[in-house]
Design a protein around this motif. Structure first.
Motif, PDB file in Angstrom:
ATOM      1  N   UNK A  51       0.811  -1.195   0.000  1.00 38.72           N
ATOM      2  CA  UNK A  51       0.000   0.000   0.000  1.00 38.72           C
ATOM      3  C   UNK A  51       0.857   1.262   0.000  1.00 38.72           C
ATOM      4  N   UNK A  53      -0.472   5.593   2.118  1.00 39.12           N
ATOM      5  CA  UNK A  53      -0.073   6.311   3.322  1.00 39.12           C
ATOM      6  C   UNK A  53       1.105   7.248   3.056  1.00 39.12           C
ATOM      7  N   UNK A  78      -0.471  10.207   1.258  1.00 40.34           N
ATOM      8  CA  UNK A  78      -1.156  11.091   2.218  1.00 40.34           C
ATOM      9  C   UNK A  78      -0.156  11.978   2.953  1.00 40.34           C
ATOM     10  N   UNK A  90      -0.040  15.981   3.019  1.00 40.76           N
ATOM     11  CA  UNK A  90      -0.166  16.768   4.257  1.00 40.76           C
ATOM     12  C   UNK A  90       0.895  17.859   4.331  1.00 40.76           C
ATOM     13  N   UNK A  99       8.479   1.755  18.091  1.00 39.24           N
ATOM     14  CA  UNK A  99       9.161   3.052  18.077  1.00 39.24           C
ATOM     15  C   UNK A  99      10.554   2.903  18.659  1.00 39.24           C
ATOM     16  N   UNK A 151       6.284   8.104   7.142  1.00 42.76           N
ATOM     17  CA  UNK A 151       4.850   8.415   7.011  1.00 42.76           C
ATOM     18  C   UNK A 151       4.036   7.909   8.199  1.00 42.76           C
ATOM     19  N   UNK A 152       4.687   7.117   9.063  1.00 41.13           N
ATOM     20  CA  UNK A 152       3.989   6.571  10.236  1.00 41.13           C
ATOM     21  C   UNK A 152       4.671   7.014  11.521  1.00 41.13           C
ATOM     22  N   UNK A 165     -10.314   4.397   5.610  1.00 37.39           N
ATOM     23  CA  UNK A 165      -9.719   5.297   4.630  1.00 37.39           C
ATOM     24  C   UNK A 165      -9.563   6.706   5.209  1.00 37.39           C
ATOM     25  N   UNK A 210      -6.764   6.879   7.778  1.00 38.45           N
ATOM     26  CA  UNK A 210      -5.422   6.853   7.189  1.00 38.45           C
ATOM     27  C   UNK A 210      -5.045   8.212   6.585  1.00 38.45           C
ATOM     28  N   UNK A 211      -6.049   8.999   6.190  1.00 37.58           N
ATOM     29  CA  UNK A 211      -5.787  10.350   5.697  1.00 37.58           C
ATOM     30  C   UNK A 211      -5.329  11.266   6.820  1.00 37.58           C
ATOM     31  N   UNK A 215      -4.208  10.454  10.322  1.00 38.04           N
ATOM     32  CA  UNK A 215      -3.280  10.215  11.424  1.00 38.04           C
ATOM     33  C   UNK A 215      -1.903   9.790  10.944  1.00 38.04           C
ATOM     34  N   UNK A 216      -0.903  10.046  11.779  1.00 40.58           N
ATOM     35  CA  UNK A 216       0.494   9.832  11.368  1.00 40.58           C
ATOM     36  C   UNK A 216       1.155   8.749  12.217  1.00 40.58           C
ATOM     37  N   UNK A 217       0.341   7.859  12.794  1.00 38.60           N
ATOM     38  CA  UNK A 217       0.888   6.715  13.533  1.00 38.60           C
ATOM     39  C   UNK A 217       0.251   5.435  12.963  1.00 38.60           C
ATOM     40  N   UNK A 218       0.869   4.295  13.207  1.00 37.75           N
ATOM     41  CA  UNK A 218       0.333   3.058  12.627  1.00 37.75           C
ATOM     42  C   UNK A 218      -1.004   2.651  13.250  1.00 37.75           C
ATOM     43  N   UNK A 219      -1.819   1.972  12.483  1.00 36.60           N
ATOM     44  CA  UNK A 219      -3.045   1.422  13.073  1.00 36.60           C
ATOM     45  C   UNK A 219      -3.409   0.056  12.519  1.00 36.60           C
ATOM     46  N   UNK A 221      -5.686   1.620   3.754  1.00 37.94           N
ATOM     47  CA  UNK A 221      -4.694   2.360   4.540  1.00 37.94           C
ATOM     48  C   UNK A 221      -4.308   1.734   5.866  1.00 37.94           C
ATOM     49  N   UNK A 222      -4.906   0.589   6.228  1.00 38.41           N
ATOM     50  CA  UNK A 222      -4.534  -0.056   7.486  1.00 38.41           C
ATOM     51  C   UNK A 222      -3.095  -0.566   7.391  1.00 38.41           C
ATOM     52  N   UNK A 223      -2.378  -0.534   8.518  1.00 34.87           N
ATOM     53  CA  UNK A 223      -1.001  -1.040   8.533  1.00 34.87           C
ATOM     54  C   UNK A 223      -0.953  -2.509   8.892  1.00 34.87           C
TER      55      UNK A 223
END
Lengths: 204, 251
Positions: free
Chosen positions: A11, A14, A17, A21, A119, A182-183, B67, B70-71, B73-77, B96-98
């Motif tokens: 994917x 992300x 996005x 941003x 992290x 990105x994460x 979706x 994922x637009x 937030x900037x942390x994994x989910x 967009x899920x991690x």
């Protein structure tokens, strides 16, 4: 416009996005005509090294990327996208990488938990404009089972997971991160922002 | 040094976060995207979203929610709830899920873990296990929201899931869930002795000390829902507390 190289390796939304941003337009594509119009490229990668590098070669993107790099234009590898820039990987066999950085990609050794997931801190090896505003000890998000044994001169930052693990490498117009900017919340955003500024001269 | 993770969990029902499924009478809590952004800003390390309405036509609403998250937030989910095929994995990852969490459907068909790991990589396959103590000094695996005992041993099942390619285990203690008396530390200790993949402990968090205890017992991450939703434990404060007690955390 920022070109995100699509070679069917997981994917890429992300990453797109995250670029959006920061106020940049992003295009996810394998179309080299479109990619050649980009100010900078991002080479992501999720999954196994072998299938990533095979998909990349089969997509016919390698000559384009080789020329891009030789022309001195900027590229940022992320995760397996970073590993692919090395000479060789031992993930489920032995695979030849693109060879832009010296070194092998090897598996973490037991008794460490694998994948290295979560992290971890950036331990800065040498200053670089990519780290503008980033401090030693800032956290970024990793998820990987293999890591790159790089030439120390190429390494911008390590992280500590049982051993010194290559977190950021860079040479001239080639940058790459093992973690996912990105994460990686604000620190990741900053590193990505610095890359885009360096690569585009701040043009959006 | 790798940080221990704090993970708020959000149960989503038709596009809204609701109070945990095991509580009597579901109560509307918040908009998932707004709550996710709040947690991301407060320093949560990851988020987990469960789609608690399993019906297929409502699945699309959940995918839209994924979706949108994922637009923003900037942390994994991680997302989960009724995932039963490689195709479900693909849809959620593309939204967009991690990571994707599997539970009952993996018990029914363990090959799902291997199939998903081979295509998408172990890093995105989370095996979620609902475990309840039995009288043989171990734990049974339950499915269907804790209503049905499968007879499987939870420790054996976790090991098998790891062998099949799961990249992480989320272990929910049914005994401790909602009680706020602390995580099941024996269960976490036992799992951390036998597993080489990260462990997320879930069920029982009521106080900050409980997180300290569970990290010392071997957990890599601590998960909770309502104590975070209602700010009974602020994440920033929890991290300060853990840091002062020598637990590596991202602050």
């Amino acid at each position: 416009m920022i070109g995100i190289i699509d070679y069917k390796a997981g994917n890429l939304l992300n990453v797109s996005h995250a670029v959006n941003r920061l106020g940049y337009e992003a295009v996810i594509t394998d179309d080299t005509d479109l990619l050649s119009k980009a100010e900078a490229l991002i080479l992501p990668g999720v999954g196994a090294f072998g299938s990533c590098v095979e998909n990349f070669r089969n997509s016919g993107l390698q000559p384009f990327v080789d020329k891009w790099i030789n022309d001195g234009k900027y590229i940022l590898g992320i995760c397996v996208g970073m590993q692919m820039l090395f000479e060789r990987s031992f993930e489920m066999g032995e695979y030849k990488g693109l060879g832009y950085f010296k070194g092998d990609v090897v598996r973490f050794e037991e008794p460490l938990k694998v994948p290295h997931m979560g992290w971890n801190t950036l331990n800065i090896n040498r200053p670089d404009p990519l780290l503008d505003g980033v401090e030693n000890g800032n956290y970024v998000y990793f998820v990987h089972s293999y890591h790159a044994l790089a030439d120390k001169n190429d390494v911008i930052a390590y992280t500590d997971y049982g051993t010194d693990v290559t977190a950021i490498i860079g040479r001239e117009n080639i940058y790459a991160t093992q973690f996912h900017p990105e994460k990686s919340s604000k620190t990741g955003e900053l590193i990505l922002k610095n890359y885009l500024t360096i690569a585009t001269g701040g043009e959006k | 040094m790798l940080a221990k993770r704090i993970i708020p969990c959000l149960d989503v029902d038709r596009g809204r976060v609701v109070k945990g499924k095991k509580f009597e009478g579901i109560k509307d809590v918040d908009d998932p995207v707004r709550l996710a952004k709040r947690y991301s800003d407060e320093g949560a390390d990851e988020l987990v979203f469960y789609d608690i309405t399993a019906s297929s036509d409502e699945r699309d609403i959940f995918i839209d929610t994924v979706r949108e998250i994922s637009h923003n937030i900037t942390i994994p989910f991680t997302v989960g709830g009724g995932v039963k095929s490689v195709e479900d994995f693909r849809k959620l990852l593309l939204a967009g899920a991690d990571k994707i969490s599997v539970n009952s459907q993996a018990v029914r068909r363990p090959e799902l873990i291997r199939e998903a790991a081979e295509i998408f990589g172990s890093q995105c396959v989370v095996i979620s296990i609902d475990a309840k103590r039995n009288d043989r000094n171990s734990w049974d695996v339950y499915v269907k929201g804790g209503r049905e005992n499968t007879g499987l041993d939870a420790i054996d099942w976790a090991v098998m899931a790891q062998q099949l390619g799961a990249g992480e285990v989320c272990i929910n203690s049914i005994d401790e869930d909602g009680v706020k008396g602390g995580f099941d530390l024996k269960l976490i200790k036992r799992l951390s002795e036998v597993l080489s993949i990260p462990i997320i402990a879930s069920g029982g968090a009521g106080k900050m000390e409980h997180f300290l205890d569970v990290f010392n017992a071997g957990a890599d991450a601590g998960l909770a829902a309502s104590i975070f939703h209602y700010n009974e434990i602020p994440i920033t404060g929890l991290k300060e507390y853990l840091f002062e007690n020598d637990i590596p955390v991202r602050r």
